[in-house]
Design an enzyme around this catalytic site. Structure first.
Site, mmCIF file in Angstrom:
data_model
loop_
_atom_site.group_PDB
_atom_site.id
_atom_site.type_symbol
_atom_site.label_atom_id
_atom_site.label_comp_id
_atom_site.label_asym_id
_atom_site.label_seq_id
_atom_site.Cartn_x
_atom_site.Cartn_y
_atom_site.Cartn_z
ATOM 1 N N VAL A 89 0.900 -1.211 -0.052
ATOM 2 C CA VAL A 89 0.102 0.113 0.159
ATOM 3 C C VAL A 89 1.032 1.199 0.183
ATOM 4 O O VAL A 89 0.660 2.062 -0.655
ATOM 5 C CB VAL A 89 -0.837 -0.027 1.229
ATOM 6 N N GLU A 144 -10.634 6.077 6.124
ATOM 7 C CA GLU A 144 -11.313 5.532 4.996
ATOM 8 C C GLU A 144 -10.882 4.125 4.527
ATOM 9 O O GLU A 144 -11.563 3.077 4.358
ATOM 10 C CB GLU A 144 -11.473 6.202 3.843
ATOM 11 N N VAL A 190 -11.465 0.151 6.212
ATOM 12 C CA VAL A 190 -12.556 -0.539 5.761
ATOM 13 C C VAL A 190 -12.989 -0.556 4.293
ATOM 14 O O VAL A 190 -13.067 0.188 3.689
ATOM 15 C CB VAL A 190 -13.947 -0.456 6.577
ATOM 16 N N GLY A 211 -11.367 -1.093 1.530
ATOM 17 C CA GLY A 211 -10.422 -0.761 0.449
ATOM 18 C C GLY A 211 -10.971 0.618 -0.127
ATOM 19 O O GLY A 211 -11.011 1.569 0.483
ATOM 20 N N LYS A 269 -13.320 -4.576 11.229
ATOM 21 C CA LYS A 269 -13.901 -3.616 10.419
ATOM 22 C C LYS A 269 -15.353 -3.510 10.963
ATOM 23 O O LYS A 269 -15.876 -2.305 10.690
ATOM 24 C CB LYS A 269 -13.760 -4.091 8.870
#
Length: 432
Positions: free
Chosen positions: A16, A130, A133, A135, A206
């Site tokens: 990421v 954001e 949860v 993606g 999540k």
């Protein structure tokens, strides 16, 4: 447009983090135009500095994350290292030294979100997450902002792509659990140790975040009931198909009918093929939201991976930088309701129970009596003798809505019957 750049520190440069750095570089002009000022990658904290990171100047790489967030000239810290520590300490240190924070750390936020929000407020800084949860799916901001004037009653969704890929393979090809897991691993959807995914830990974190935002209350990871999917079998899918359903690992957050409590849970469940979540295939995520005014909404898209997650991170970066320029902070933690989280025993839903029973007269009557004695109403029953004989049959009972506690009592009583050889499976039925 302001010419002095906003400085960004990046903590973590894995799948990421490297995508975040790449997009910041390749889309620099667009980001500057949308924010109103250029953004500059001022430092990247990593564990292994010797690793080649294409597109990132070597002089930006450091192993001292603490020193990076303490610099004082950093406007925004992006945390994508994951885990509890050192991420928690680094985030609070960033607030104390003047930086807002964008995080993708679902585990930390589910465990210590209240404390982190309090630290952000104390230092008049933003905390956005954001990417924690689902993606790339815009989900948390719509719940927090777009639906801020509405009353959300239920959030139900597929929030883990690995588990959805495995269950989809089992459904569409007839593969067993291990075979589907092996394919997911080979394709890179599952980690070498898939426990966090298949046992529901990832989805539970999540669910805690979703429930807290949706119901404006404190929900921690320990409040979420969790049940994995490693026991789901091909026979369960056959039973699901027989009643026009499929099986998904769902995160479900609900407000009680009287509004006095909430529940949060993760477990496999049968859902009707007519439900929108039933058609979510492969490694995709989808979340179904039910509210008073807006009605039913569904958010769908890729829920993991470098580029999708980086998209959510950069969206938060733009929002936080805009806030920085305007001298404001965005919406923070909203937990004014302080609703209790009910235990799983109080949850009411439908159940699919498969029993191995003696193939002789009177068995169904005995089973029905046990259900009645425990206050569990039966919706449908299907009994079928075994092809190999042996004096045994399969008895499938689908209940009306019942509490988890009453169902557990029913099952214990069924096990004591001489005519019941065993309980083959129990699965909740959702989304009717």
């Amino acid at each position: 447009m302001r010419t002095r750049p906003l400085k960004v520190a990046l903590l973590g440069c894995g799948v990421v983090g490297s995508e975040v750095a790449r997009i910041m570089t390749t889309h620099a002009d667009d980001l500057a135009a949308r924010i109103g000022a250029p953004v500059e990658l001022a430092g990247v904290a990593v564990r292994r500095p010797s690793r080649v990171r294409e597109g990132i100047p070597a002089d930006l790489i450091t192993t001292d994350a603490t020193a990076l967030v303490k610099r004082g000239d950093i406007d925004v810290v992006i945390e994508v290292i994951g885990g509890i520590e050192p991420a928690r300490s680094l985030i609070t240190t960033a607030f104390e030294h003047g930086a807002s924070v964008v995080s993708a750390n679902k585990a930390l936020l589910a465990q210590d979100g209240a404390a982190l929000h309090a630290a952000a407020v104390e230092n008049d800084k933003d905390l956005y997450y954001e990417a924690a949860v689902a993606g790339a799916i815009p989900l948390l901001r719509p719940l927090r902002e777009s639906l801020a004037g509405d009353k959300i009653n239920r959030v139900m969704g597929i929030v883990n792509g690995t588990t959805n890929f495995i269950l989809d393979k089992m459904d569409s090809t007839g593969a067993g659990y291990q075979e589907a897991l092996d394919e997911a691993t080979a394709l890179g959807y599952a980690e070498a140790d898939p426990t966090a995914d298949v046992e529901g830990f990832d989805a539970a974190a999540k669910a805690a975040i979703l429930a807290g935002i949706a119901f404006h209350t404190r929900v921690r990871l320990d409040d979420v009931y969790r049940e994995g999917m490693s026991e789901v079998t091909s026979a369960d899918f056959a039973s699901a198909k027989a009643m026009g359903c499929t099986i998904k690992l769902l995160a479900i957050c609900e407000r009680a009918a009287d509004g006095g409590s909430v529940t949060a849970r993760v477990h496999p469940a049968m859902i009707p093929l007519s439900h929108p979540l039933a058609s979510v295939r492969g490694a995709y995520n989808a979340v179904f939201v039910e509210s008073d005014a807006a009605g039913q909404l569904m958010f769908y898209g890729p829920g993991a991976g470098g580029s999708p997650t980086a998209s959510a991170v950069l969206g938060d970066l733009v929002a936080v930088c805009r806030n920085k320029l305007s001298g404001a902070t965005g919406p923070g933690d909203s937990a004014y309701t302080q609703l209790p989280v009910s235990p799983m025993g109080d949850v009411v839903t439908r159940y699919h129970i498969s029993l191995d029973v003696a193939d002789k007269p009177g068995v169904l009557a005995q089973v029905a009596t046990v259900f009645a004695e425990h206050g569990v109403s039966i919706d449908t029953v299907r009994q079928q003798g075994r092809q190999d004989g042996g004096g045994e049959a399969s008895l499938v009972v689908v209940t009306h809505r019942a509490s988890d506690a009453s169902l557990n009592g029913t099952v214990e009583a069924l096990r004591s019957l001489d005519t019941v050889r065993g309980v083959a499976s129990i699965m909740r039925v959702e989304g009717e």
